[in-house]
Design an enzyme around this catalytic site. Structure first.
Site, PDB file in Angstrom:
ATOM      1  N   HIS A 162      37.520  38.528  47.353  1.00 15.49           N
ATOM      2  CA  HIS A 162      37.368  37.364  48.230  1.00 15.49           C
ATOM      3  C   HIS A 162      38.339  36.249  47.870  1.00 15.49           C
ATOM      4  CE1 HIS A 162      35.189  35.001  45.133  1.00 15.49           C
ATOM      5  NE2 HIS A 162      34.532  36.104  44.837  1.00 15.49           N
ATOM      6  N   CYS A 178      33.606  39.671  40.392  1.00 14.06           N
ATOM      7  CA  CYS A 178      34.331  39.785  41.666  1.00 14.06           C
ATOM      8  C   CYS A 178      35.831  39.580  41.449  1.00 14.06           C
ATOM      9  CB  CYS A 178      33.805  38.770  42.670  1.00 14.06           C
ATOM     10  SG  CYS A 178      32.142  39.157  43.293  1.00 14.06           S
TER      11      CYS A 178
END
Length: 202
Positions: A162, A178
């Site tokens: 992301h 992440c």
């Protein structure tokens, strides 16, 4: 003496060329919303090594797949002809780093962020955000401009590739597992992938 100086300069240029080999990839075309949000998003100077480049890249992974080199803080989107687009990324802290194979199970533009359970255990002050249904997408959202949701065996792994509202941390191991990208890079990668794209995190 002059030729020695010129030789030294030539060697320096060659060394720099070796460090930053590749061709810069132009910014993607932006929608009106992308342009508006990016203008308001946090800015940071990062090393040019973590810019977006088309590079030579040898891999056994198929064209169109994503390979993340967590240690070097690079994400590669595999292209035809032994090439890849290389992006600088921030990866998981050593204790929280995740490796393995997954695939893109869902994709969202300017996604809503809901603090995950493990994060709420570490940082209880985020509970009101979770109780309110999360933080709407926008320039201050921790997921940034785009999110690719990584799945394994038909289930959400809870790991993401992301954007970020902390671009100054690109090139570092700082996340909860992440893979974070500059917002403009997340937009570029998002335009190239699809649901089902294979992802390998080394």
């Amino acid at each position: 003496m002059k030729w020695k100086t010129m030789a030294a300069m030539s060697l320096t240029a060659l060394a720099l060329a070796g460090c930053y080999s590749g061709v810069r990839v132009p910014d993607p075309k932006l929608s009106a919303r992308d342009a508006e949000f990016l203008a308001l998003a946090p800015k940071a100077q990062i090393s040019s090594e973590f810019d977006r480049y088309l590079v030579d890249y040898k891999t056994n992974e198929p064209v169109g797949s994503i390979v993340v080199d967590s240690r070097a803080h690079f994400l590669y989107y595999v292209m035809p002809g032994g090439k890849a687009i290389r992006y600088g990324v921030a990866t998981g802290q050593e204790a929280m780093g995740w490796t393995g194979r997954a695939y893109v199970g869902a994709m969202q533009e300017w996604p809503r962020w809901i603090p995950p359970k493990d994060m709420l255990e570490r940082w209880p002050h985020l509970q009101p955000t979770a109780d309110a249904g999360g933080l709407p997408g926008g320039p201050d959202n921790p997921l940034g401009s785009r999110a690719l949701y990584l799945y394994q065996n038909g289930k959400d792994s809870l790991y993401r590739i992301h954007g970020t509202n902390e671009p100054e941390k690109i090139g570092q191991a700082v996340s909860s597992g992440c893979i974070r990208m500059r917002d403009i890079d997340a937009i570029d990668l998002y335009s190239r992938v699809k649901v089902g794209t294979q992802v390998v995190v080394l």
